[in-house]
Enzyme design. Structure first.
Site, short mmCIF file in Angstrom:
data_model
loop_
_atom_site.label_atom_id
_atom_site.label_comp_id
_atom_site.label_asym_id
_atom_site.label_seq_id
_atom_site.Cartn_x
_atom_site.Cartn_y
_atom_site.Cartn_z
N GLU A 286 64.39 54.92 12.73
CA GLU A 286 64.33 56.18 11.99
C GLU A 286 63.99 57.24 13.02
O GLU A 286 62.88 57.27 13.54
CB GLU A 286 63.28 56.07 10.88
CG GLU A 286 63.52 57.06 9.77
CD GLU A 286 62.71 58.31 9.96
OE1 GLU A 286 63.24 59.26 10.58
OE2 GLU A 286 61.56 58.33 9.51
N LYS B 2 52.04 49.14 16.13
CA LYS B 2 51.46 50.01 17.16
C LYS B 2 51.54 51.47 16.73
O LYS B 2 52.63 52.05 16.66
CB LYS B 2 52.18 49.85 18.51
CG LYS B 2 51.38 50.54 19.62
CD LYS B 2 52.19 50.89 20.84
CE LYS B 2 52.92 52.19 20.71
NZ LYS B 2 52.05 53.39 20.70
N GLU C 298 66.26 69.17 18.12
CA GLU C 298 65.12 69.01 17.22
C GLU C 298 63.92 69.72 17.84
O GLU C 298 63.56 69.46 18.99
CB GLU C 298 64.80 67.52 17.05
CG GLU C 298 63.67 67.30 16.08
CD GLU C 298 63.42 65.82 15.79
OE1 GLU C 298 63.37 65.03 16.75
OE2 GLU C 298 63.27 65.46 14.62
N CYS D 242 60.51 64.74 10.72
CA CYS D 242 61.86 64.41 11.18
C CYS D 242 62.91 64.99 10.24
O CYS D 242 64.01 65.31 10.67
CB CYS D 242 62.01 62.91 11.32
SG CYS D 242 61.33 62.02 9.92
#
Ligand code: NAI
Ligand code: MG
Length: 508
Positions: free
Chosen positions: A286, A212, A417, A320
């Site tokens: 991850e 997906k 982040e 990331c």
């Protein structure tokens, strides 16, 4: 030929103490304005509507619903995309299971390799089309899509094609067996590349797949479905279904799935971990990061500045493993800040399809709001903001390359982040302090070390709790090297021999 113009790179005056580039300096660092060089997109056939790729066929969603994907650089609607609900997920998982039992688990490994090689070659052959599509759907600069995302996606298929018939050599004294059906959920920052990272090792090991893609960037995964058709893979070996978080949750939670692989936010990763807890499903995650890029006073500073720029402005900071915290030794702080300031003025922000663009569009309005909010917290905390002040397009989602000085570890911009082109600059005095600050985060995905001394580099790298440590470089990838995190950055590795392990049972 249009004559190249010279324009002055404007800089917002610093609101802080550091004496940055002066107007006189600015006159000297004029940036050459190139003539526009947009990549053609007229040959790119995009259907008005895409359905679900299940069992080798394009099927209308049982939900009866479609959503739209837009171009974040222009806000224009590109196509309607099927929204898979739980019944569609069930159908896709059923197709993957049937293909696993009927063909794929029995398929001789060398034949699996042949299919993977075909996919790799088709990606390479259609690389221009894929790069343009990636840029249009997600806002990334064409030069990155063309030089990084698409070639690396092809390389992953080539690399894992090579392993398909050598698993016994990869894991000696074992009989590696596939797990079954892999549910794979991927994000919007590297849509085709993440699909390759997920699908290639899964197929090489003999699993079938339901993938997906993210709702803002489904188009290259759907184009990959066309490539998979073209490669003549047995129907159902790869199924690609589209939808939002609810579709992802239904897929990860489906009882017919043997393995879940997820790349995305830490919050969703935790939800998926909870959903898989107590089941026999294998899981790899991850997740996010807050990488430290550590620059010592003996580093080649100009080279380091290139690495810092690459580390945080590459792909608009939608990475990331982005080097979003610069830890710079106190004695060279001012010179690094100034070099960075100058280098930033030459970055071209704008039309992602222009071959000269360095920084493209932010992927979505929601992501732009998140970046703006976090950057404002930097202002509120008293950090000093430096930002380019180039013209931005009137429509679309844009954020100027930015860095903050005077950041301390407790500030939100040093902790959370940001996933945008915003760098937090912190200082340290001793190597121990650098290591302590670098490790002082819940994440542990990547880091960078810049120093002229090899032994110092190794020593620091060995103390950093990060899955990847780049030495005198940043954001470099290769299919043969493993990638993955520690702690809240997730677990499991993708790439290299390590990337096979999540997809096999390797017992004697
Ligand atoms: P997200 O984690 O919501 O989306 C990633 C994928 O997960 C998408 O395909 C999405 O549809 C799916 N998803 C969403 N909710 C789900 C659920 N409950 N169960 C299963 N699948 C689900 O990320 P989002 O909201 O797009 O971005 C939020 C933040 O996450 C970003 O600002 C960034 O900080 C971080 N992020 C990290 C990424 C990475 O590569 N580690 C990639 C994307 C975002
Ligand atoms: Mg889009």
């Amino acid at each position: 030929m249009t004559e190249a113009r010279k324009t002055k790179a404007a800089i917002r005056p610093a609101n802080g103490r550091l004496a940055m580039t002066t107007p006189a300096d600015l006159a000297r660092i004029e940036a050459w304005e190139y003539a526009p060089a947009p990549e053609a997109r007229d040959y790119l056939a995009i259907q008005p509507r895409y359905e679900l790729f299940i069992g080798g066929r394009w099927r209308k969603p049982k939900s009866g619903r479609h959503f739209t994907t837009i171009n974040p650089a222009t806000e224009e609607t590109i196509a309607e995309i099927a929204e898979a609900d739980a019944a569609d997920v069930d159908r896709a998982v059923g197709a993957a299971r049937a293909a696993y039992d009927k063909y794929w688990r029995r398929c001789p490994p060398a034949h699996r390799a042949k299919y993977l090689f075909r996919i790799a070659r088709a990606i390479a052959e259609r690389s221009r089309e894929l790069a343009v599509l990636e840029s249009v759907d997600g806002g990334k600069p064409i030069k990155e899509a063309r030089d990084f995302d698409v070639p690396l996606a092809a390389q992953h298929f080539f690399y894992y094609a090579g392993w398909a018939d050598k698993l016994e050599w990869a894991f000696p004294n074992t009989r590696p067996r596939p797990l079954g059906v892999a549910a794979q959920i991927i994000p919007w920052n590297f849509p085709l590349l993440m699909a390759a990272w997920k699908i290639a090792p899964a197929l090489a090991c003999g699993n079938t797949v339901v993938l997906k893609p993210a709702e803002t960037t489904p188009l290259t995964a759907l184009r990959l479905a066309e490539i998979i058709e073209q490669a003549d893979l047995p129907p159902g070996v790869v199924n690609i279904i589209t939808g939002s978080g609810a579709t992802g949750a239904a897929l990860a939670g489906h009882r017919g799935v043997d393995k879940v692989a997820f790349t995305g936010s830490t919050e969703v990763g935790k939800e998926i971990a909870r959903a898989c807890a107590g089941t026999s499903k294998r899981l790899t995650l991850e997740l996010g990061g807050k990488a430290a890029n550590i620059v010592f006073d003996d580093a080649p500073l100009e080279q380091a500045v290139e690495g810092i720029v690459n580390g945080i402005f590459f792909n608009q900071g939608h990475v990331c493993c982005a080097g979003s915290r610069l830890l710079v030794q106190e004695s060279v702080h001012d010179v690094v800040a100034e070099l960075l300031h100058r280098r930033m003025q030459t970055l071209r922000v704008g039309d992602p399809l222009d071959k000269n663009t360095d920084v493209g569009a932010i992927n979505s309005a929601a992501q732009l709001r998140k970046i703006e909010e976090l950057a404002q917290s930097g202002d509120a905390d008293g950090c000093t903001r430096f930002q380019t002040e180039c013209d931005l397009p009137a429509r679309g989602f844009w954020y100027r390359p930015t860095f903050f000085t005077g950041v301390s570890m407790s500030h939100r911009i040093a902790q959370e982040e940001i996933f945008g082109p915003v760098l937090s600059v912190l200082t340290f005095r001793t190597p121990d302090e650098a290591v302590e600050k670098a490790n002082n985060t819940p994440y542990g995905l990547s880091a960078g070390v810049w120093t002229d001394k090899g032994s110092k580099n190794f020593k620091i790298a060995s103390q950093l709790r990060a899955g990847v440590v780049w030495s005198n470089t940043f954001n470099k990838f290769d299919p043969s090297s493993p990638f993955g995190g520690y702690r809240e950055s997730g677990f499991g590795r993708e790439g290299g021999i390590h990337g096979l392990l999540p997809y096999i049972e390797a017992r004697p």
